[in-house]
Design an enzyme around this catalytic site. Structure first.
Site, PDB file in Angstrom:
ATOM      1  N   ASP A  12      82.535  53.931  53.653  1.00 14.89           N
ATOM      2  CA  ASP A  12      82.545  55.327  54.091  1.00 14.89           C
ATOM      3  C   ASP A  12      83.664  55.551  55.106  1.00 14.89           C
ATOM      4  OD1 ASP A  12      80.420  56.049  52.426  1.00 14.89           O
ATOM      5  OD2 ASP A  12      78.942  55.347  53.881  1.00 14.89           O
ATOM      6  N   LYS A  34      81.096  49.964  47.607  1.00 19.34           N
ATOM      7  CA  LYS A  34      80.749  51.307  47.122  1.00 19.34           C
ATOM      8  C   LYS A  34      81.794  52.315  47.585  1.00 19.34           C
ATOM      9  CE  LYS A  34      77.337  54.103  48.873  1.00 19.34           C
ATOM     10  NZ  LYS A  34      77.802  55.497  48.940  1.00 19.34           N
ATOM     11  N   ASP A  61      80.130  55.923  43.440  1.00 21.33           N
ATOM     12  CA  ASP A  61      78.936  56.716  43.767  1.00 21.33           C
ATOM     13  C   ASP A  61      79.309  58.200  43.836  1.00 21.33           C
ATOM     14  OD1 ASP A  61      76.489  57.592  44.809  1.00 21.33           O
ATOM     15  OD2 ASP A  61      76.950  56.926  46.841  1.00 21.33           O
ATOM     16  N   LYS A  63      77.591  60.580  41.802  1.00 14.68           N
ATOM     17  CA  LYS A  63      76.360  61.340  41.502  1.00 14.68           C
ATOM     18  C   LYS A  63      76.640  62.536  40.608  1.00 14.68           C
ATOM     19  CE  LYS A  63      74.148  60.131  45.937  1.00 14.68           C
ATOM     20  NZ  LYS A  63      75.248  59.548  46.729  1.00 14.68           N
ATOM     21  N   HIS A  65      76.388  65.519  38.022  1.00 13.62           N
ATOM     22  CA  HIS A  65      75.291  66.431  37.654  1.00 13.62           C
ATOM     23  C   HIS A  65      75.939  67.668  37.025  1.00 13.62           C
ATOM     24  CE1 HIS A  65      71.418  68.697  39.129  1.00 13.62           C
ATOM     25  NE2 HIS A  65      71.602  68.777  37.826  1.00 13.62           N
ATOM     26  N   ASP A  66      75.898  67.758  35.697  1.00  9.32           N
ATOM     27  CA  ASP A  66      76.565  68.867  35.003  1.00  9.32           C
ATOM     28  C   ASP A  66      75.998  68.898  33.582  1.00  9.32           C
ATOM     29  OD1 ASP A  66      78.571  70.806  34.205  1.00  9.32           O
ATOM     30  OD2 ASP A  66      79.837  70.033  35.814  1.00  9.32           O
ATOM     31  N   THR A  70      80.080  67.173  29.851  1.00 11.09           N
ATOM     32  CA  THR A  70      80.940  66.985  31.034  1.00 11.09           C
ATOM     33  C   THR A  70      80.596  65.685  31.750  1.00 11.09           C
ATOM     34  OG1 THR A  70      81.108  69.363  31.253  1.00 11.09           O
ATOM     35  CG2 THR A  70      81.678  68.074  33.187  1.00 11.09           C
ATOM     36  N   THR A 120      67.173  61.390  49.547  1.00  8.46           N
ATOM     37  CA  THR A 120      66.260  61.050  50.650  1.00  8.46           C
ATOM     38  C   THR A 120      66.337  62.064  51.783  1.00  8.46           C
ATOM     39  OG1 THR A 120      67.963  59.517  51.367  1.00  8.46           O
ATOM     40  CG2 THR A 120      66.079  58.566  50.251  1.00  8.46           C
ATOM     41  N   GLY A 210      76.072  50.414  54.985  1.00  9.89           N
ATOM     42  CA  GLY A 210      77.293  51.016  55.519  1.00  9.89           C
ATOM     43  C   GLY A 210      77.533  50.606  56.946  1.00  9.89           C
ATOM     44  N   ARG A 211      77.132  51.484  57.869  1.00  3.96           N
ATOM     45  CA  ARG A 211      77.487  51.293  59.282  1.00  3.96           C
ATOM     46  C   ARG A 211      77.081  49.969  59.917  1.00  3.96           C
ATOM     47  NH1 ARG A 211      75.268  57.157  60.338  1.00  3.96           N
ATOM     48  NH2 ARG A 211      74.087  56.389  58.542  1.00  3.96           N
TER      49      ARG A 211
HETATM   50  O1  C5P Z   1      75.800  53.680  57.085  1.00  4.51           O
HETATM   51  P1  C5P Z   1      74.617  53.567  56.170  1.00  4.51           P
HETATM   52  O2  C5P Z   1      74.146  52.140  55.955  1.00  4.51           O
HETATM   53  O3  C5P Z   1      73.505  54.499  56.555  1.00  4.51           O
HETATM   54  O4  C5P Z   1      75.208  54.046  54.760  1.00  4.51           O
HETATM   55  C1  C5P Z   1      74.390  54.210  53.643  1.00  4.51           C
HETATM   56  C2  C5P Z   1      75.209  54.627  52.461  1.00  4.51           C
HETATM   57  O5  C5P Z   1      74.304  54.927  51.412  1.00  4.51           O
HETATM   58  C3  C5P Z   1      76.072  55.866  52.645  1.00  4.51           C
HETATM   59  O6  C5P Z   1      77.235  55.675  51.815  1.00  4.51           O
HETATM   60  C4  C5P Z   1      75.222  56.989  52.103  1.00  4.51           C
HETATM   61  O7  C5P Z   1      75.980  58.041  51.549  1.00  4.51           O
HETATM   62  C5  C5P Z   1      74.458  56.276  51.003  1.00  4.51           C
HETATM   63  N1  C5P Z   1      73.178  56.875  50.671  1.00  4.51           N
HETATM   64  C6  C5P Z   1      72.134  57.043  51.576  1.00  4.51           C
HETATM   65  N2  C5P Z   1      70.950  57.599  51.193  1.00  4.51           N
HETATM   66  C7  C5P Z   1      70.777  57.969  49.950  1.00  4.51           C
HETATM   67  C8  C5P Z   1      71.792  57.789  49.009  1.00  4.51           C
HETATM   68  C9  C5P Z   1      72.989  57.224  49.418  1.00  4.51           C
HETATM   69  O8  C5P Z   1      72.257  56.700  52.745  1.00  4.51           O
HETATM   70  N3  C5P Z   1      69.618  58.463  49.586  1.00  4.51           N
END
Ligand code: C5P
Length: 238
Positions: A12, A34, A61, A63, A65-66, A70, A120, A210-211
């Site tokens: 990210d 990702k 990633d 996602k 939706h169409d 498409t 979520t 991610g973080r």
């Molecule tokens: O930084 P963190 O671990 O929270 O990042 C989670 C990753 O998963 C991000 O790329 C976020 O967009 C993705 N994600 C999420 N919850 C979801 C679907 C995807 O946090 N329901």
């Protein structure tokens, strides 16, 4: 050498330079990667191809939706980039998911195709506002079953939903879970989080992180310690 690392590092970042600075310190036997909407819109297919050429399995990633045609063509384009996994919104319906499956299966190296069920970020009240008077967990299960019926390989779900889906749907159906926080790390804006061990114990196949890795003082050490934790739980070597 681990051919199937369970951790998918969410890149990210706002630009390719920042993403590649991290990727240079990682290895394909330690993690998958990702690429989401922000990085893809800024850096495009060239970055995805570069990551794949470096030997990483890439989860694109976006996602989709169409209408079925498409989405099918978009999934085909993703497959042509050499990605390992891509995704669609299950709310696009059975026909849309079937069209995506068919299109992907016609490509030289079909990526795994998974679906997002209920974001979520959506609560019971948010679902009601858009005309879905149903508990989020019930809707998640309904859409996961639909994705399975369409022949998709799995779903993205919160680790809390993983145990329920693991019981309901066959063992090969992939469960990819974000919202992972190792003990002691900051939960940030994620409200429903699980540790790597608890997520794997709940039945998750792959963990999107991610973080806790990208913002760590040392991302390599952070990834390694998650891999050690998972390996200890599974009784494998990290
Ligand atoms: O930084 P963190 O671990 O929270 O990042 C989670 C990753 O998963 C991000 O790329 C976020 O967009 C993705 N994600 C999420 N919850 C979801 C679907 C995807 O946090 N329901």
């Amino acid at each position: 050498m681990n051919n199937d690392p369970r951790v998918i590092v969410a890149l990210d970042f706002a630009d390719a330079g920042a993403a590649l600075a991290l990727v240079e310190r990682l290895a394909p036997d330690q993690c998958k990667l990702k690429v989401g909407k922000e990085l893809f819109v800024r850096s495009g297919p060239a970055l995805v191809e570069k990551l794949a050429a470096l030997g990483f399995k890439v989860f694109l990633d976006l996602k989709f939706h169409d209408i079925p045609n498409t989405v099918a063509q978009a999934c085909r384009a993703a497959a042509d980039l050499g990605v390992w996994m891509t995704n669609v919104h299950a709310l696009g319906g059975l026909k849309m998911m079937q069209a995506a499956r068919e299109a992907v299966d016609k490509t030289a190296t079909p990526p795994k195709l998974i679906a997002v069920t209920v974001l979520t970020s959506l609560s019971r009240a948010d679902l009601c506002q858009v005309g879905l008077d149903v508990e989020p967990a019930v809707q998640v299960e309904r859409l996961a079953r639909l994705a399975h019926e369409a022949g998709l390989d799995g779903v993205v779900c919160s680790a809390q939903e993983a145990a329920m889906l693991r019981r309901q749907i066959d063992p090969d159906f992939l469960l990819v879970t974000p919202g992972i926080r190792p003990v002691g790390s900051d939960s940030g804006d994620q409200s429903r989080v699980l540790t790597p061990t608890l997520a794997i114990a709940a039945g998750a196949d792959y963990l999107v992180v991610g973080r806790p890795i990208t913002q760590a003082a040392d991302p390599v050490v952070a990834l390694q310690s998650i891999n050690v934790e998972i390996a200890a739980f599974l009784g494998t070597t990290p």
